[in-house]
Design a protein around this motif. Structure first.
Motif, PDB file in Angstrom:
ATOM      1  N   GLN A 184       8.525  12.243  -7.042  1.00  0.00           N
ATOM      2  CA  GLN A 184       9.803  11.544  -6.934  1.00  0.00           C
ATOM      3  C   GLN A 184      10.413  11.639  -5.532  1.00  0.00           C
ATOM      4  N   PRO A 185      10.422  12.828  -4.895  1.00  0.00           N
ATOM      5  CA  PRO A 185      10.962  12.860  -3.527  1.00  0.00           C
ATOM      6  C   PRO A 185      10.225  11.924  -2.578  1.00  0.00           C
TER       7      PRO A 185
ATOM      8  N   MET B  66       0.830  -1.212   0.000  1.00  0.00           N
ATOM      9  CA  MET B  66       0.000   0.000   0.000  1.00  0.00           C
ATOM     10  C   MET B  66       0.859   1.254   0.000  1.00  0.00           C
ATOM     11  N   SER B  67       1.973   1.227   0.712  1.00  0.00           N
ATOM     12  CA  SER B  67       2.851   2.392   0.745  1.00  0.00           C
ATOM     13  C   SER B  67       3.432   2.683  -0.630  1.00  0.00           C
ATOM     14  N   PHE B  68       3.986   1.657  -1.265  1.00  0.00           N
ATOM     15  CA  PHE B  68       4.554   1.860  -2.599  1.00  0.00           C
ATOM     16  C   PHE B  68       3.475   2.201  -3.625  1.00  0.00           C
ATOM     17  N   GLY B  69       2.308   1.579  -3.479  1.00  0.00           N
ATOM     18  CA  GLY B  69       1.222   1.867  -4.414  1.00  0.00           C
ATOM     19  C   GLY B  69       0.784   3.317  -4.344  1.00  0.00           C
ATOM     20  N   LEU B  70       0.643   3.829  -3.119  1.00  0.00           N
ATOM     21  CA  LEU B  70       0.244   5.220  -2.967  1.00  0.00           C
ATOM     22  C   LEU B  70       1.341   6.162  -3.444  1.00  0.00           C
ATOM     23  N   GLY B  71       2.591   5.844  -3.098  1.00  0.00           N
ATOM     24  CA  GLY B  71       3.695   6.681  -3.559  1.00  0.00           C
ATOM     25  C   GLY B  71       3.786   6.746  -5.076  1.00  0.00           C
ATOM     26  N   TRP B  72       3.551   5.614  -5.731  1.00  0.00           N
ATOM     27  CA  TRP B  72       3.587   5.574  -7.199  1.00  0.00           C
ATOM     28  C   TRP B  72       2.410   6.344  -7.800  1.00  0.00           C
TER      29      TRP B  72
END
Length: 399
Positions: free
Chosen positions: A210-211, A199-205
């Protein structure tokens, strides 16, 4: 029922026919309609065993009717609402206890003091990018919420992964954690950390910053290397490397990456490293080292048993305790000097007064700690986290 009707031939004798005295004719019919019992009697006289059985059946039917009406009436309360039966009330209470127990276990699994610290630090650093009140807009708030939620998901992954590889150690040091106590199975722990990392990577993507994405990725790499038991990893076994991991995340990544997320991605401004940002990074370097050192003081027993060579194991609890207090007092002194050089009167006043008060409270509390009591040391460690929270309330005032 209406379908059950007595034949007329049974209810009346044929004309001219004699009825034997021992012949049994059904003396009544019982029909229940709309909750009411209707009893129809036969005018014929009966004797013998058949009369006994008929009376017995009648007594049972009447009793059943009374009990049925009584149950119906007692199931209605004074306001006319149906009362909850005992099994239903028991089931509701059991469901609520199960939900409450699950929430409590997850609360302990997430290590709430780190969750609060992460959220406060991101909000505080993001405010450093605000140059005027007009910057606090729906655009800013949306970018802030996206950053906080993604970081909290990653935070739960990191602390959860650490618990997965520290189950035996935590049975000695932190037996109330869900994995150590047996409330969670290792499979449950793996499922939770996997979902929160995804979920963390999905939301970040999805956000596209980029930061923000690099902050999540570097935190993931360092958090995994810190805990996972693989060759050349599990960096927590080395006191210096473990401290560097915590310092890199808490002091550098949080300050710089999340500031740049708001500055460059949300506000679309050029990347600049302001005086308040440099102060926040430097101050939190001290604080992160203190947290990295102090967190092992209460855990010295388990660390010694399982070969974790922390500074507390190598130098002793008392020495590490006073090193941590000294580092924090030094950081507060630098903050006071920083405030004294500010050109803004309100910033100067708030910075000097705030850090002076925190330094005095720290010294007073440190002198009263019983270093032979694990409970007292653990309580003081949580007090340090409260100082950590307070500092992030002061950082936006530094100008």
């Amino acid at each position: 029922m209406d379908a059950l009707r007595l034949r007329p031939s049974l209810l009346s004798a044929r004309p001219g026919a004699a009825c034997p005295r021992d012949h049994f004719l059904p003396p009544f019919c019982s029909i229940q309609r709309n909750g009411e019992a209707r009893v129809c009697f036969s005018g014929q006289r009966t004797q013998g065993p058949s009369l006994y059985h008929s009376q017995k059946f009648f007594d049972w039917q009447s009793s059943y009717s009374r009990i049925s009406r009584q149950s119906t009436s007692t199931s209605i309360n004074a306001s006319g609402q149906p009362l909850q039966s005992e099994p239903e009330a028991h089931d509701s209470a059991s469901i609520w206890r199960a939900i409450s127990s699950s929430l409590d276990a997850f609360y302990r699994f997430s290590r709430p003091h780190t969750v609060i610290g992460t959220a406060l630090s991101i909000v505080s650093v993001s405010l450093l990018a605000v140059q005027s009140l007009s910057d606090i807009s729906p655009l800013f708030l949306t970018g802030l919420v996206e950053a906080v939620v993604a970081a909290l998901f990653m935070n739960i992954y990191i602390v959860g992964l650490n618990q997965l590889f520290d189950i035996e150690i935590d049975k000695v040091n932190k037996p109330t954690l869900p994995l150590a106590s047996g409330e969670y199975t290792p499979a449950t722990g793996v499922a939770i950390v996997s979902v929160f990392a995804a979920m963390s990577f999905g939301l970040g993507w999805a956000v596209g910053s980029q930061p923000l994405f690099w902050a999540l990725f570097i935190s993931f790499v360092l958090g995994t290397a810190y805990s996972i038991n693989l060759p050349y990893l599990r960096w927590k076994r080395s006191a210096v490397v473990a401290a560097l991991c915590i310092l890199a995340v808490r002091a550098v990544i949080v300050q710089l990456a999340f500031f740049l997320h708001i500055q460059t991605f949300v506000f679309r401004r050029p990347a600049v490293f302001t005086r308040p940002l440099m102060f926040a990074t430097g101050f939190m370097t001290f604080f992160s080292v203190v947290i990295a050192l102090f967190k092992d003081i209460p855990d010295i027993e388990g660390d010694r048993i399982f070969g974790i060579r922390s500074f507390s194991v190598r130098l002793g609890q008392k020495k590490v305790f006073w090193i941590c207090v000294g580092l924090l007092e030094m950081a507060y002194s630098v903050a006071i000097l920083m405030g004294a050089t500010s050109t803004s009167l309100w910033s100067k006043t708030a910075t000097i007064a705030g850090h002076s008060i925190l330094a005095a409270i720290l010294w007073s509390c440190a002198r009263s700690v019983d270093l032979t009591s694990k409970a007292a040391i653990t309580s003081f460690y949580m007090f340090i986290w409260k100082l950590f929270y307070a500092e992030y309330l002061l950082i936006p005032l530094v100008r």
